[in-house]
Design a protein around this motif. Structure first.
Motif, PDB file in Angstrom:
ATOM      1  N   LYS A   1      38.269  48.727  45.795  1.00 32.14           N
ATOM      2  CA  LYS A   1      37.954  49.146  47.164  1.00 32.14           C
ATOM      3  C   LYS A   1      37.985  47.968  48.124  1.00 32.14           C
ATOM      4  CE  LYS A   1      37.333  53.480  46.144  1.00 32.14           C
ATOM      5  NZ  LYS A   1      38.292  54.496  46.634  1.00 32.14           N
ATOM      6  N   GLY A   2      37.427  46.839  47.680  1.00 35.80           N
ATOM      7  CA  GLY A   2      37.430  45.666  48.543  1.00 35.80           C
ATOM      8  C   GLY A   2      38.831  45.161  48.823  1.00 35.80           C
ATOM      9  N   ALA A   3      39.680  45.144  47.810  1.00 32.14           N
ATOM     10  CA  ALA A   3      41.054  44.685  47.994  1.00 32.14           C
ATOM     11  C   ALA A   3      41.834  45.630  48.903  1.00 32.14           C
ATOM     12  CB  ALA A   3      41.741  44.558  46.639  1.00 32.14           C
ATOM     13  N   GLN A   4      41.592  46.915  48.780  1.00 33.33           N
ATOM     14  CA  GLN A   4      42.308  47.870  49.622  1.00 33.33           C
ATOM     15  C   GLN A   4      41.904  47.725  51.088  1.00 33.33           C
ATOM     16  OE1 GLN A   4      41.498  51.660  47.827  1.00 33.33           O
ATOM     17  NE2 GLN A   4      42.656  51.202  45.956  1.00 33.33           N
TER      18      GLN A   4
ATOM     19  N   TYR B   1      35.483  35.980  48.531  1.00 29.43           N
ATOM     20  CA  TYR B   1      36.243  35.522  47.371  1.00 29.43           C
ATOM     21  C   TYR B   1      35.418  34.590  46.489  1.00 29.43           C
ATOM     22  CZ  TYR B   1      40.439  37.237  49.791  1.00 29.43           C
ATOM     23  OH  TYR B   1      41.372  38.017  50.422  1.00 29.43           O
ATOM     24  N   VAL B   2      34.636  33.737  47.127  1.00 27.69           N
ATOM     25  CA  VAL B   2      33.896  32.720  46.377  1.00 27.69           C
ATOM     26  C   VAL B   2      32.622  33.290  45.764  1.00 27.69           C
ATOM     27  CG1 VAL B   2      32.648  30.524  46.592  1.00 27.69           C
ATOM     28  CG2 VAL B   2      34.860  30.819  47.721  1.00 27.69           C
ATOM     29  N   PHE B   3      31.876  34.071  46.538  1.00 35.22           N
ATOM     30  CA  PHE B   3      30.564  34.506  46.081  1.00 35.22           C
ATOM     31  C   PHE B   3      30.548  35.931  45.514  1.00 35.22           C
ATOM     32  CE2 PHE B   3      29.820  31.419  49.514  1.00 35.22           C
ATOM     33  CZ  PHE B   3      29.076  30.472  48.831  1.00 35.22           C
ATOM     34  N   LEU B   4      31.471  36.779  45.940  1.00 27.62           N
ATOM     35  CA  LEU B   4      31.422  38.190  45.529  1.00 27.62           C
ATOM     36  C   LEU B   4      32.788  38.649  45.003  1.00 27.62           C
ATOM     37  CD1 LEU B   4      29.436  39.602  48.593  1.00 27.62           C
ATOM     38  CD2 LEU B   4      28.522  39.091  46.325  1.00 27.62           C
ATOM     39  N   LEU B   5      33.435  37.810  44.225  1.00 35.44           N
ATOM     40  CA  LEU B   5      34.773  38.156  43.745  1.00 35.44           C
ATOM     41  C   LEU B   5      34.740  39.366  42.817  1.00 35.44           C
ATOM     42  CD1 LEU B   5      37.737  37.395  43.811  1.00 35.44           C
ATOM     43  CD2 LEU B   5      37.341  35.874  41.871  1.00 35.44           C
TER      44      LEU B   5
ATOM     45  N   ALA C   1      35.033  34.938  56.635  1.00 38.44           N
ATOM     46  CA  ALA C   1      34.270  35.953  55.912  1.00 38.44           C
ATOM     47  C   ALA C   1      34.957  36.328  54.602  1.00 38.44           C
ATOM     48  CB  ALA C   1      34.111  37.191  56.791  1.00 38.44           C
ATOM     49  N   ALA C   2      36.288  36.454  54.614  1.00 37.61           N
ATOM     50  CA  ALA C   2      37.021  36.795  53.396  1.00 37.61           C
ATOM     51  C   ALA C   2      36.886  35.698  52.347  1.00 37.61           C
ATOM     52  CB  ALA C   2      38.486  37.044  53.723  1.00 37.61           C
TER      53      ALA C   2
ATOM     54  N   GLY D   1      32.959  27.550  38.177  1.00 39.45           N
ATOM     55  CA  GLY D   1      34.346  27.897  38.445  1.00 39.45           C
ATOM     56  C   GLY D   1      34.534  28.891  39.567  1.00 39.45           C
ATOM     57  N   GLN D   2      33.543  29.064  40.446  1.00 40.57           N
ATOM     58  CA  GLN D   2      33.655  30.031  41.530  1.00 40.57           C
ATOM     59  C   GLN D   2      34.726  29.625  42.542  1.00 40.57           C
ATOM     60  OE1 GLN D   2      32.167  32.764  40.308  1.00 40.57           O
ATOM     61  NE2 GLN D   2      31.036  33.142  42.172  1.00 40.57           N
ATOM     62  N   PHE D   3      34.911  28.309  42.731  1.00 38.11           N
ATOM     63  CA  PHE D   3      35.854  27.834  43.731  1.00 38.11           C
ATOM     64  C   PHE D   3      37.283  27.767  43.207  1.00 38.11           C
ATOM     65  CE2 PHE D   3      31.951  26.287  45.738  1.00 38.11           C
ATOM     66  CZ  PHE D   3      32.185  26.624  47.059  1.00 38.11           C
TER      67      PHE D   3
END
Length: 299
Positions: free
Chosen positions: A132-135, A120-124, A115-116, A11-13
């Motif tokens: 921090k990533g979202a900011q 999202y897919v591999f390091l959500l 890259a984003a 379900g990563q995608f």
């Protein structure tokens, strides 16, 4: 293929089906269309110069131009109508700065969107850990939104200048031989600039996509929850503490009936007027003032 199948099975995608990921995919495609339609453009126009002496005429002058639209470096040879000599003429204008800026923003937007999407897919989970990533994603997206606004507006103005500089009717005015009435100059073919018009349209579409994506990224930052958590309506404020340090609930206090306090109703008094059984009767001051209190008095 095995890795892709495992990601699909886990379900990563699924993030691609959500607005956060779906808009990133659209940004990726629209960025490609924007910089490719501008950076890959090549146009041509043709005109003719017919001199009074037909042998000196040139009925098919072809002028080519393209990205990065340094038109002042684009030249063509036109007859002088004074013998077989020709004159080398240059177009007017340099719109390379706006065109290259637009293409640069498109290329970097394409790379960042790719890259984003990988994050999202591999390091959500890492992306959402501590917000921090979202900011950081929100800040970068805001910067790209502003850059799309500036670059698209600049390129729209630059395209208007390119159209004017490559209009055959305006180029004819640059040919000295066309100023004499005995010579006849006319355009044969205008340049096709529909691809450049499309690039401007894709630029503003990218502006809308990146601006709209700010909201969905903002919800991932956690800032919305912090803003709503610090707000307390005035109706829900706690009452001021009383003299004992306890929350106050009005002047009546805890032990007083609010109804009797406000209406002046019956309030029994135990102990101030000989109440109880020690005075010879129950609540003497209230129920039996002036009446006999024992059998000895009656006798």
């Amino acid at each position: 293929m095995d890795v892709v199948n495992q990601l699909v099975a886990s379900g990563q995608f699924t993030v691609v089906k959500q607005p956060l990921g779906f808009i990133k995919v659209l940004q990726w495609f629209f960025a490609i269309f924007a910089f490719s339609t501008c950076g890959g453009y090549s146009g041509v126009f043709r005109l003719s110069v017919e001199c009074s002496n037909r042998s000196e005429s040139n009925l098919n002058i072809e002028v080519e131009f393209g990205y990065p639209f340094r038109l002042h470096q684009v030249w063509f040879d036109a007859p002088s109508c004074k013998g077989e000599e020709t004159e080398r003429l240059f177009l007017v204008g340099d719109n390379s700065s706006s065109a290259e800026f637009f293409v640069t923003i498109g290329v970097f937007s394409f790379l960042y969107s790719m890259a984003a999407m990988s994050v999202y897919v591999f390091l959500l989970e890492k992306y959402r850990e501590g917000n921090k990533g979202a900011q950081a994603d929100f800040i970068v997206t805001a910067v790209f939104t502003f850059m799309w606004l500036v670059s698209s507006s600049a390129w729209a103005k630059g395209l208007s200048d390119v159209k004017r500089a490559t209009d055959p009717d305006d180029v004819i005015n640059l040919i000295p031989a066309c100023d004499r009435e005995e010579n006849h100059c006319k355009e044969i073919h205008e340049p096709v600039v529909s691809g450049l018009n499309t690039s401007v349209a894709f630029g503003f579409c990218n502006l809308v996509l990146w601006a709209g994506n700010l909201w969905f990224i903002f919800k991932e930052t956690g800032w919305l929850a912090s803003f709503s958590g610090t707000y307390m309506p005035s109706a829900e404020k706690q009452p001021a503490p009383d003299s004992f340090g306890q929350p106050g609930y009005g002047q009546e206090g805890y032990g007083q009936d609010p109804y009797t306090a406000s209406q002046g109703g019956y309030q029994p008094d135990y102990g101030q007027q000989g109440g109880g059984y020690e005075g010879g009767g129950y609540n003497q001051g209230v129920y039996g003032q002036g009446e006999p209190t024992s059998y000895s008095n009656e006798m």
